[in-house]
Design an enzyme around this catalytic site. Structure first.
Site, PDB file in Angstrom:
ATOM      1  CE1 TYR A  31      43.871  38.263  44.240  1.00 35.75           C
ATOM      2  CE2 TYR A  31      42.054  37.294  43.006  1.00 35.75           C
ATOM      3  CZ  TYR A  31      43.412  37.475  43.192  1.00 35.75           C
ATOM      4  OH  TYR A  31      44.300  36.875  42.323  1.00 35.75           O
ATOM      5  N   GLY A  32      39.406  40.720  48.556  1.00 34.51           N
ATOM      6  CA  GLY A  32      38.137  41.244  49.078  1.00 34.51           C
ATOM      7  C   GLY A  32      38.113  42.732  49.333  1.00 34.51           C
TER       8      GLY A  32
ATOM      9  CB  CYS B  27      33.812  34.577  52.135  1.00 40.32           C
ATOM     10  SG  CYS B  27      35.568  34.796  52.435  1.00 40.32           S
ATOM     11  CB  THR B  28      37.389  30.862  50.050  1.00 45.16           C
ATOM     12  OG1 THR B  28      37.996  32.112  50.376  1.00 45.16           O
ATOM     13  CG2 THR B  28      37.172  30.753  48.563  1.00 45.16           C
ATOM     14  CG  HIS B  29      39.079  32.583  54.369  1.00 48.95           C
ATOM     15  ND1 HIS B  29      39.223  32.744  53.008  1.00 48.95           N
ATOM     16  CD2 HIS B  29      40.322  32.649  54.898  1.00 48.95           C
ATOM     17  CE1 HIS B  29      40.516  32.917  52.732  1.00 48.95           C
ATOM     18  NE2 HIS B  29      41.199  32.859  53.852  1.00 48.95           N
TER      19      HIS B  29
ATOM     20  CG  ASP C 228      40.772  31.578  46.940  1.00 48.43           C
ATOM     21  OD1 ASP C 228      39.911  32.451  46.726  1.00 48.43           O
ATOM     22  OD2 ASP C 228      41.260  31.396  48.064  1.00 48.43           O
ATOM     23  CB  SER C 229      42.260  35.834  46.656  1.00 47.60           C
ATOM     24  OG  SER C 229      41.565  35.258  47.741  1.00 47.60           O
TER      25      SER C 229
ATOM     26  CB  CYS D  56      38.238  33.804  44.667  1.00 49.52           C
ATOM     27  SG  CYS D  56      38.287  35.386  45.497  1.00 49.52           S
ATOM     28  CG  ASN D  57      32.430  33.366  47.565  1.00 47.59           C
ATOM     29  OD1 ASN D  57      31.237  33.167  47.474  1.00 47.59           O
ATOM     30  ND2 ASN D  57      33.255  32.449  48.036  1.00 47.59           N
ATOM     31  CB  THR D  58      36.375  38.652  45.974  1.00 47.64           C
ATOM     32  OG1 THR D  58      36.119  38.551  47.372  1.00 47.64           O
ATOM     33  CG2 THR D  58      36.575  40.093  45.601  1.00 47.64           C
TER      34      THR D  58
ATOM     35  CD  GLU E 296      44.382  33.931  55.198  1.00 46.04           C
ATOM     36  OE1 GLU E 296      45.504  34.455  55.279  1.00 46.04           O
ATOM     37  OE2 GLU E 296      43.875  33.563  54.115  1.00 46.04           O
TER      38      GLU E 296
HETATM   39  N1  DGL Z   1      38.803  34.236  48.548  1.00 46.48           N
HETATM   40  C1  DGL Z   1      38.126  35.427  49.013  1.00 46.48           C
HETATM   41  C2  DGL Z   1      36.622  35.250  48.784  1.00 46.48           C
HETATM   42  O1  DGL Z   1      36.106  34.142  48.715  1.00 46.48           O
HETATM   43  C3  DGL Z   1      38.428  35.710  50.477  1.00 46.48           C
HETATM   44  C4  DGL Z   1      39.844  36.183  50.720  1.00 46.48           C
HETATM   45  C5  DGL Z   1      40.157  37.484  50.027  1.00 46.48           C
HETATM   46  O2  DGL Z   1      39.642  38.548  50.402  1.00 46.48           O
HETATM   47  O3  DGL Z   1      40.915  37.430  49.063  1.00 46.48           O
HETATM   48  O4  DGL Z   1      35.943  36.225  48.660  1.00 46.48           O
END
Ligand code: DGL
Length: 277
Positions: free
Chosen positions: A46-47, A188-190, A14-15, A77-79, A156
């Protein structure tokens, strides 16, 4: 040469630390699997980065994980799943799964009225990856998407779920008020950490789909198909965590995301990571 065998670990990246929500889901479903996690904490988020940069970072991390001899890679990571998955699958010979397809499949299954909402980072939404995946499963489905860039920092910071978080969510989710979807993908992971307040704002008629949870089932299926599931007779799986930085509040955020303290934690210097192609 990376010999695939069932006792090797599953690589997850993940990012940053958000992807630990995916690790949690995999541990719950597959407690006998060994896991190696990489969180790119030095270069998160990463987003908001360009496609080209996210693809380069994803390749470096996948090369790092491949060197650790993982039997498959999960792009938590979704991005990164949205913009880099195809390129990773072309360039690496081990199975690589992302979160977009499993999340989309689950949403298509639960949406009775053929109207699905998607929330994610700016890059994920701009890529249209969820829209494309959903429409390829059922072209009649209407997809309404909304980027929610403020949610990652709020999670976060562990900002209380009332007040600002609620206001921000009400504003983003107002996109869905007029044509209410019956399924909403948390892309998104969060976002799983905000599940209950998102559910409150959307109302009880909307089914929330957690892409991270869905990918755990996909991992199980992929390993079973390839005869690579670690036998359940052995000890519970071992988990190792690598990060590219120890940011402020690291311990706090990490243990909140995992639900317990992180053990076996190592730092990989950025110069080392950047030396991978
Ligand atoms: N992990 C990113 C996602 O799932 C979220 C955090 C980021 O922007 O890196 O898109």
């Amino acid at each position: 040469m990376n010999e695939l065998n069932s006792e090797k670990a599953i690589g997850v990246f993940d990012s940053g630390l958000g992807g630990i929500s995916v690790v949690r889901a995999i541990i719950n479903l597959l407690p006998h699997e060994h896991l190696i996690y990489f969180g790119d904490t030095a270069r998160v988020p990463y987003g908001s980065k360009s496609e080209e940069t996210v693809i380069r970072f994803s390749h470096q991390i996948s090369s790092f994980l491949k060197e650790k001899q993982v039997k498959m890679i999960v792009v938590a990571c979704n991005t990164a799943s949205a913009v880099a998955l195809e390129s990773l699958q072309k360039n690496f010979s081990i199975p690589i799964v992302g979160v977009i397809e499993p999340g989309s499949e689950a949403a298509v299954k639960v949406s009775k009225h053929k109207r699905i909402g998607v929330i994610g980072t700016a890059s994920t939404i701009r890529s249209g990856a969820y829209r494309t995946a959903i429409r390829s499963l059922d072209p009649d489905i209407e997809v309404i998407d909304q980027s929610c860039p403020l949610l990652v920092p709020l999670v976060e910071e562990d900002w209380p779920h009332d007040g600002v978080v609620r206001q921000v969510l009400e504003s983003y989710l107002s996109t869905f008020q007029e044509h209410k979807p019956d399924a909403l993908i948390l892309g998104c992971t969060h976002y799983p950490y905000l599940k209950s307040i998102i559910q409150e704002v959307m109302g009880p008629s909307v089914r929330l789909v957690d892409s991270g949870e869905e990918v755990a089932t996909r991992v199980q299926r992929t390993l079973a198909e390839m005869n690579l599931l670690n036998p359940e007779s052995g000890d519970p799986g071992k988990h190792k965590f690598y990060v590219s930085d120890f940011p402020q509040k690291f311990e706090e955020i990490a243990s909140r995301f995992l639900g317990r303290p992180l053990e076996n934690l190592f730092k990989v210097e950025l110069e080392v990571l950047e030396s991978y192609k």
